[in-house]
Design an enzyme around this catalytic site. Sequence first.
Site, PDB file in Angstrom:
ATOM      1  CD  GLU A 195      -3.596  10.050   2.946  1.00  0.00           C
ATOM      2  OE1 GLU A 195      -3.937   9.299   3.865  1.00  0.00           O
ATOM      3  OE2 GLU A 195      -4.122  11.225   3.288  1.00  0.00           O
TER       4      GLU A 195
ATOM      5  CD  GLU B 270      10.411  11.757  11.756  1.00  0.00           C
ATOM      6  OE1 GLU B 270       9.416  11.211  11.836  1.00  0.00           O
ATOM      7  OE2 GLU B 270      11.420  11.220  11.034  1.00  0.00           O
TER       8      GLU B 270
ATOM      9  CE  LYS C 221      -1.631   2.790   3.347  1.00  0.00           C
ATOM     10  NZ  LYS C 221      -1.874   3.951   2.446  1.00  0.00           N
TER      11      LYS C 221
ATOM     12  CD  GLU D 289      13.130   4.136   8.417  1.00  0.00           C
ATOM     13  OE1 GLU D 289      13.053   4.923   9.225  1.00  0.00           O
ATOM     14  OE2 GLU D 289      13.461   4.527   7.230  1.00  0.00           O
TER      15      GLU D 289
ATOM     16  CB  CYS E 155      13.390   8.336   8.060  1.00  0.00           C
ATOM     17  SG  CYS E 155      14.364   7.476   6.715  1.00  0.00           S
TER      18      CYS E 155
HETATM   19  P1  NDP Z   1       2.066   7.756   8.630  1.00  0.00           P
HETATM   20  O1  NDP Z   1       2.902   7.076   9.499  1.00  0.00           O
HETATM   21  O2  NDP Z   1       0.739   8.166   9.186  1.00  0.00           O
HETATM   22  O3  NDP Z   1       2.135   7.144   7.140  1.00  0.00           O
HETATM   23  C1  NDP Z   1       2.772   6.376   6.769  1.00  0.00           C
HETATM   24  C2  NDP Z   1       1.994   5.088   6.083  1.00  0.00           C
HETATM   25  O4  NDP Z   1       1.435   4.227   6.957  1.00  0.00           O
HETATM   26  C3  NDP Z   1       1.113   5.502   4.956  1.00  0.00           C
HETATM   27  O5  NDP Z   1       1.130   4.743   3.964  1.00  0.00           O
HETATM   28  C4  NDP Z   1       0.092   5.472   5.829  1.00  0.00           C
HETATM   29  O6  NDP Z   1      -1.429   5.527   4.847  1.00  0.00           O
HETATM   30  C5  NDP Z   1      -0.306   4.257   6.560  1.00  0.00           C
HETATM   31  N1  NDP Z   1      -0.961   4.134   7.861  1.00  0.00           N
HETATM   32  C6  NDP Z   1      -1.476   5.450   8.303  1.00  0.00           C
HETATM   33  N2  NDP Z   1      -2.282   5.011   9.358  1.00  0.00           N
HETATM   34  C7  NDP Z   1      -2.147   3.648   9.567  1.00  0.00           C
HETATM   35  C8  NDP Z   1      -2.780   2.638  10.307  1.00  0.00           C
HETATM   36  N3  NDP Z   1      -3.366   2.820  11.433  1.00  0.00           N
HETATM   37  N4  NDP Z   1      -2.357   1.270  10.109  1.00  0.00           N
HETATM   38  C9  NDP Z   1      -1.543   0.892   8.853  1.00  0.00           C
HETATM   39  N5  NDP Z   1      -1.062   2.060   8.360  1.00  0.00           N
HETATM   40  C10 NDP Z   1      -1.338   3.128   8.460  1.00  0.00           C
HETATM   41  O7  NDP Z   1       2.806   9.222   8.434  1.00  0.00           O
HETATM   42  P2  NDP Z   1       1.922  10.604   7.884  1.00  0.00           P
HETATM   43  O8  NDP Z   1       1.891  10.465   6.254  1.00  0.00           O
HETATM   44  O9  NDP Z   1       1.033  10.797   8.710  1.00  0.00           O
HETATM   45  O10 NDP Z   1       3.127  11.742   8.121  1.00  0.00           O
HETATM   46  C11 NDP Z   1       3.200  12.061   9.622  1.00  0.00           C
HETATM   47  C12 NDP Z   1       4.760  12.093  10.053  1.00  0.00           C
HETATM   48  O11 NDP Z   1       5.274  10.738  10.088  1.00  0.00           O
HETATM   49  C13 NDP Z   1       5.685  12.870   9.210  1.00  0.00           C
HETATM   50  O12 NDP Z   1       5.545  14.265   9.481  1.00  0.00           O
HETATM   51  C14 NDP Z   1       6.888  12.448   9.932  1.00  0.00           C
HETATM   52  O13 NDP Z   1       7.425  12.814  10.981  1.00  0.00           O
HETATM   53  C15 NDP Z   1       6.647  10.814   9.987  1.00  0.00           C
HETATM   54  N6  NDP Z   1       7.007   9.936   8.746  1.00  0.00           N
HETATM   55  C16 NDP Z   1       8.253   9.450   8.891  1.00  0.00           C
HETATM   56  C17 NDP Z   1       8.490   8.714   7.584  1.00  0.00           C
HETATM   57  C18 NDP Z   1       9.820   7.990   7.820  1.00  0.00           C
HETATM   58  O14 NDP Z   1      10.483   7.852   6.762  1.00  0.00           O
HETATM   59  N7  NDP Z   1      10.217   7.550   8.885  1.00  0.00           N
HETATM   60  C19 NDP Z   1       7.818   8.716   6.473  1.00  0.00           C
HETATM   61  C20 NDP Z   1       6.454   9.412   6.443  1.00  0.00           C
HETATM   62  C21 NDP Z   1       6.216   9.946   7.460  1.00  0.00           C
HETATM   63  P3  NDP Z   1      -1.818   6.943   4.420  1.00  0.00           P
HETATM   64  O15 NDP Z   1      -0.757   7.774   3.747  1.00  0.00           O
HETATM   65  O16 NDP Z   1      -2.793   6.299   3.258  1.00  0.00           O
HETATM   66  O17 NDP Z   1      -2.636   7.388   5.613  1.00  0.00           O
END
Ligand code: NDP
Length: 485
Positions: free
Chosen positions: A176, A381, A173, A247, A281
């Site tokens: 979004e 973060e 997945k 991660e 990250c």
């Molecule tokens: P999320 O952790 O919400 O999203 C990452 C992935 O997880 C997306 O595919 C998301 O889906 C999915 N997801 C969200 N909620 C669930 C759930 N309950 N169960 C399973 N999968 C889920 O990150 P955000 O996009 O909200 O970003 C917010 C913050 O997260 C950023 O500002 C940053 O601090 C951190 N982040 C860290 C990353 C890293 O590389 N370590 C990468 C991205 C974000 P969907 O997008 O469709 O909601």
Amino acid sequence: METYRNLIDGEWAVADSGKLFDVMNPATDEVLARVPESGPVDVDRAVKAARRAFEGGWRDVTGQERGRILLRLAERMRRELPRLAELETRNSGKPLVESEFDLNDVATCFEYYGGLATKLHGEVLNVPDNALSMAIREPLGVAGQIIPWNYPLLMAAWKLAPAICAGCTMVIKPAEQTPLTLLEFARVFEECGLPKGVVNVLTGFGETGAALVAHGDVDKIAFTGSLEVGKIIMKSAAETLKKVSLELGGKSPNIFFADADFEAAVDGALFGVFINQGEVCSAGSRVLVQRPIYKKMLDAMVEKAKTIKLGDGLDRSTKMGPVVSKEQLERVTRYQEVGKREAKVGVGGGRPKGAGLEKGYFVEPTIFYDVDNHATIAREEIFGPVMAVIPFDDEAEALQIANDTPYGLAAAVWSRDIFKCLRMVRRLQAGIVWVNHMQPTYVEAPWGGYKMSGIGRELGPWGAEEYLQVKQVHINLNEQPIGWY
Ligand code: NDP
């Protein structure tokens, strides 16, 4: 405008609900495409397809054949690179040169695991009996893979390639915000030799990911994203005792001693946190500078940060694009406001003005200084172009500040004194430590975090290991009865 479908069992499928949602161009705030809003029914169909593919033949496909498929995917990726790099930029906002760099890494990742597929093997053990004892590696089965938006196709490749290499099937997945390059690349899967159902692609929101994690027939979840969601996933996965690899980002220290090469230091500090709009990250978001060079380095960083050219990533002169979404824009600007209360502003701190920047989700590269390591902007973060500069006196203080964080993904240390560097390397609590550089990442080397930055490792042989399980096999070579009774 294109309307995409999910890839389930080799067929392009609409969501069971029939619902679609918009995917945006963050540089222009325009709708780029529409994709399915998948729910639990779609997840169940995709998992069933992955299970059928696994049991129905994929588990017995040889390493040689899996390797060839991965090499074909790599070759195809290189051919499609210009088109997909442009799409990656339009969807994620990152500068085109960075998209090109990422997608080149995607190809390299498929090549690496294409080579590794024939090198996975077990062991014969030296047991004290007339027996042949073996530890053999087998694929885990069906993997659920949840991808973030910062490196859309690259993060997908980091999960797809080792899983294919190991002989798993999968449901992936994308985030979004950024599903388009994966959906486009999925068009060539079958042509490259991937049987139907081996890789299924579902778009949707957090709920889609949650349904994948909760599904009883998924053996493993690989996730990259936020700490908050990582915790939710771990809790949910406990119900079915799934394997998880996580991660979860960080608040990585980038540490500069007074004897570091000054020009390289200034450059390395900016690159460490401003590359990819800071949506990294392993961003070196805490810049620790030794007091003798503190003022001089701060001034130099501020001056150089002012020259960073913001704009649409498709313009090759752009050095920083917009952040990925309106939500992320709000999040980063909120932290900018917090930072203004907690520290001093060197440069930035708001939204940029100028032609071409009116509609997109642009934020100014921002440097806060005299930051206390306990401040919110030093602990949480932000995932945007926001640097927190913190002074220190000596090695001990640098280490204390660097390790005083719940995270432990990465760290970097800059000095011309190799002994000092090595002392720091040994004491830094981070899964990745760079010396006199920040961010280089290689598919050959392990990637993952200490502490709350995650569980497990991606890339290299470690990455394939996450998709394998070990079976112990004992073959008795005695022909007599055991003789116990
Ligand atoms: P999320 O952790 O919400 O999203 C990452 C992935 O997880 C997306 O595919 C998301 O889906 C999915 N997801 C969200 N909620 C669930 C759930 N309950 N169960 C399973 N999968 C889920 O990150 P955000 O996009 O909200 O970003 C917010 C913050 O997260 C950023 O500002 C940053 O601090 C951190 N982040 C860290 C990353 C890293 O590389 N370590 C990468 C991205 C974000 P969907 O997008 O469709 O909601």
